[in-house]
Scaffold this active site. Structure first.
Site, mmCIF file in Angstrom:
data_model
loop_
_atom_site.group_PDB
_atom_site.id
_atom_site.type_symbol
_atom_site.label_atom_id
_atom_site.label_comp_id
_atom_site.label_asym_id
_atom_site.label_seq_id
_atom_site.Cartn_x
_atom_site.Cartn_y
_atom_site.Cartn_z
ATOM 1 C CB THR A 185 8.098 -7.483 9.399
ATOM 2 O OG1 THR A 185 6.989 -7.140 7.943
ATOM 3 C CG2 THR A 185 7.312 -7.193 10.404
ATOM 4 C CD GLU A 330 4.535 -10.147 10.788
ATOM 5 O OE1 GLU A 330 4.536 -10.438 9.315
ATOM 6 O OE2 GLU A 330 4.307 -9.187 10.725
HETATM 7 P P1 AMP Z 1 6.466 -9.631 4.823
HETATM 8 O O1 AMP Z 1 6.566 -10.143 5.908
HETATM 9 O O2 AMP Z 1 7.428 -8.655 3.742
HETATM 10 O O3 AMP Z 1 6.396 -10.963 4.078
HETATM 11 O O4 AMP Z 1 4.722 -9.345 3.659
HETATM 12 C C1 AMP Z 1 3.759 -10.535 4.355
HETATM 13 C C2 AMP Z 1 2.568 -9.910 3.051
HETATM 14 O O5 AMP Z 1 3.115 -10.133 2.046
HETATM 15 C C3 AMP Z 1 1.510 -10.435 3.508
HETATM 16 O O6 AMP Z 1 0.987 -10.274 4.667
HETATM 17 C C4 AMP Z 1 0.754 -9.751 2.669
HETATM 18 O O7 AMP Z 1 0.127 -9.287 2.530
HETATM 19 C C5 AMP Z 1 1.907 -10.420 1.126
HETATM 20 N N1 AMP Z 1 1.905 -11.357 0.889
HETATM 21 C C6 AMP Z 1 2.499 -12.321 0.483
HETATM 22 N N2 AMP Z 1 2.454 -13.471 0.019
HETATM 23 C C7 AMP Z 1 2.439 -13.313 -0.717
HETATM 24 C C8 AMP Z 1 0.732 -13.810 -1.901
HETATM 25 N N3 AMP Z 1 1.416 -14.584 -2.322
HETATM 26 N N4 AMP Z 1 -0.073 -12.848 -2.919
HETATM 27 C C9 AMP Z 1 -0.515 -11.972 -2.030
HETATM 28 N N5 AMP Z 1 0.218 -11.005 -0.724
HETATM 29 C C10 AMP Z 1 1.307 -12.145 -0.029
#
Ligand code: AMP
Length: 536
Positions: A185, A330
């Site tokens: 990530t 994660e």
């Molecule tokens: P990733 O590891 O790239 O999937 O990113 C995870 C992060 O994406 C989370 O900690 C949030 O900051 C953001 N995120 C994921 N889903 C949402 C959602 N439905 N609404 C707002 N932010 C989100």
């Protein structure tokens, strides 16, 4: 007293073995990288993933070795999920949208021994191959007839690689806690970090997300993951659909509105999952053409906050049930999903869709809480806000090849998101602590962009903030103080940044100012900058 029940490890090979045996004739459809749409079955995927396991074994790949993939959502990529993990190796999915320097860092850090790569990305790999320290074998996910001319050493087509093997193979009985898949990530500060999933976490996540109030999967469901296989294993859909025997429709490289709509329609897709930015365009396309897929019953959007207007359009205009998911690489990734309670269904669309902007409730297996700056747990009253923390058997307890302590003293994973939780356990993300911008589901590190910009002789200080964007969720802008007696232009700065950042990571605007607002501790006050520039 011990229960009198059989012991057996939870393994990814159990998932594909079940799919192949019990749902052997269920369809797997792929829009291939070569072009045509190909129909196959779970039975075929089982046989071919065993062939792949045999080929990997012959190539000297053993337990715990990393086998990387760089590919679209396709049947061959699906076979890699099961064949590689099933034999005990670790399936490491790579994001082709990353800048070449990040790709090199990640592959060397993971010590990938084999790379399975789609034709599309062969040029990308050729350009970095001499910097990949551990890759011994390149397998191009195509057949001999479509094999490109390539400078990659010892490259072989996937069909030739697996072709000589019988598929007569027994999966090894592994420790269920053994590593199965690896996904880096960039949603953290510093270098990308690897979330290292286990067989057990993957199987539990698959069973958790298949449930009615989560993805609602069954043998009768036709599923199209728009979310790429390199984003937290396509949110676990390949594993979950194997457990439920659902039909799986893989869009391959064609993610344009017409291509997706055609596939949704022709394959009678019921359930589709992806990031909001893709659906904004799709919904507009359906409006313009009057051609919305008639079978589509449910859309799950996550990875970033979807605008209320999109939710209202799906539910009100197209009569498609909307579900809002939150999660992280994660957390495998599913952490919460907003499925309405029966009582919400009678609400008017406007009110309902406003409520659906909340990120929802944890499925069984996940626990969520919010804490203040001192780590004190805050009430679930819908008002108190604090950092969201998560705990459960499909949440990381640290990163791959890192000794850093990531958990709170009492064992919860801090997400870097700020949230409220209401009395019905619905989470709402209100802000982000981590200094990162999410554009179209992909991360941009403000700190990285700032440091790169300050590497330019004409930039004395730089700050990057995310500004709201209808299509991408957020976009970065760069606010910079020029070095005395210089006159940098935004074109020159952007050109300079493009040497180390991917195109979509480049700021949408460069604004030159005389000074940045500074706080008492010598930090740039980004809140002030956001107040001033968030309007765009
Ligand atoms: P990733 O590891 O790239 O999937 O990113 C995870 C992060 O994406 C989370 O900690 C949030 O900051 C953001 N995120 C994921 N889903 C949402 C959602 N439905 N609404 C707002 N932010 C989100």
């Amino acid at each position: 007293m011990r229960g009198r029940m059989m012991e057996g490890p939870l393994l990814i090979s159990n998932l594909i073995e079940h799919a192949g045996r019990v749902h052997g004739d269920q369809q797997i459809v792929t829009r291939t990288v070569e072009g045509p749409i190909v129909h196959s079955t779970w039975g075929e995927v089982l046989r071919r993933s065993k062939q792949l396991a045999q080929a990997m074994t012959e190539a000297g790949i053993g337990r715990g070795d990393r086998v990387a993939t760089l590919g679209w959502n396709t049947q061959r990529h699906l076979e890699a999920y099961f064949g590689v993990s099933g034999m005990g190796a670790v399936c490491h999915t790579l994001n082709p949208r990353l800048h070449a320097t990040q790709l090199i860092y990640i592959m060397n850090h993971a010590e990938d021994r084999v790379l399975l790569v789609d034709i599309t990305f062969v040029p990308l790999v050729e350009a970095v191959a001499d910097k990949l320290r551990t890759v011994e074998r390149y397998v191009v996910m195509t057949d001999a007839a479509h094999m490109p001319d390539t400078s990659l050493p010892s490259a072989v087509s996937y069909e030739e690689f697996i072709g000589g093997h019988s598929g007569n193979y027994s999966w090894p009985t592994l420790d269920e806690s053994a590593a199965s898949a690896l996904c880096y990530t960039s949603g953290t500060t510093g270098n990308p970090k690897g979330a290292l999933y286990s067989h057990r976490s993957t199987v539990l996540h698959a069973m958790g997300v298949a449930m009615p109030d989560v993805f609602n999967l069954s043998r009768a469901t036709s599923v199209l993951p728009i979310v790429p296989q390199f984003h937290a294993c396509a949110w676990g859909l390949p594993y979950a659909t194997a457990a439920t025997g659902s039909k799986l429709v893989m869009p391959g490289p064609r993610l344009d509105h017409e291509g997706l709509t055609e596939l949704l329609q022709d394959e009678a897709v019921h359930f589709c999952a992806g990031v909001p930015s893709v659906f904004l365009g799709l919904v507009q396309h359906w409006r313009e053409t009057g051609n919305a897929p008639s079978s589509l019953e449910m859309v799950l959007l996550g990875g970033a906050a979807p605008p209320q207007s999109l939710i209202a359009a799906l539910e009100g205009e197209f009569d498609i049930e909307f579900r809002h998911g939150w999660g992280m690489t994660e957390t495998s990734p599913l952490g919460s999903v907003n499925t309405l309670l029966p009582s919400h269904r009678s609400w008017p669309v406007d009110e309902r869709s406003a409520f659906q902007t909340k990120q929802g409730r944890p499925p069984f297996g996940i626990e969520l809480r919010i804490v203040d700056q001192d780590g004190a747990v805050l009430p679930h009253d819908g008002h108190a806000f604090g950092e969201l923390q998560v705990r459960g058997p499909w949440v990381v307890d640290g990163y791959f090849r890192s000794d850093a302590e990531e958990l709170s003293p009492d064992g919860w994973f801090p997400t870097g998101d700020v949230a409220t939780i209401d009395a019905d356990a619905y989470v709402q993300i209100t802000d982000r602590i981590k200094d990162l911008i999410k554009s179209g589901g992909e991360w941009i590190s403000s700190i990285d962009v700032e440091n790169t910009a300050m590497g330019h002789a004409d930039i004395a200080m730089a700050a990057v903030i995310g500004v709201p964007d209808e299509k991408w969720g957020e976009r970065p802008i760069l606010i910079a103080v020029p070095t005395p007696d210089t006159e940098p232009t935004s074109e020159r700065i952007l050109e300079y940044l493009s040497h180390s950042l991917a195109k979509w990571q480049l700021p949408d605007a460069v604004i030159f100012v005389d000074a940045l607002p500074m706080g008492a501790t010598g930090k740039v006050q980004k809140t002030k900058l956001r107040e001033e520039y968030a309007g765009g």
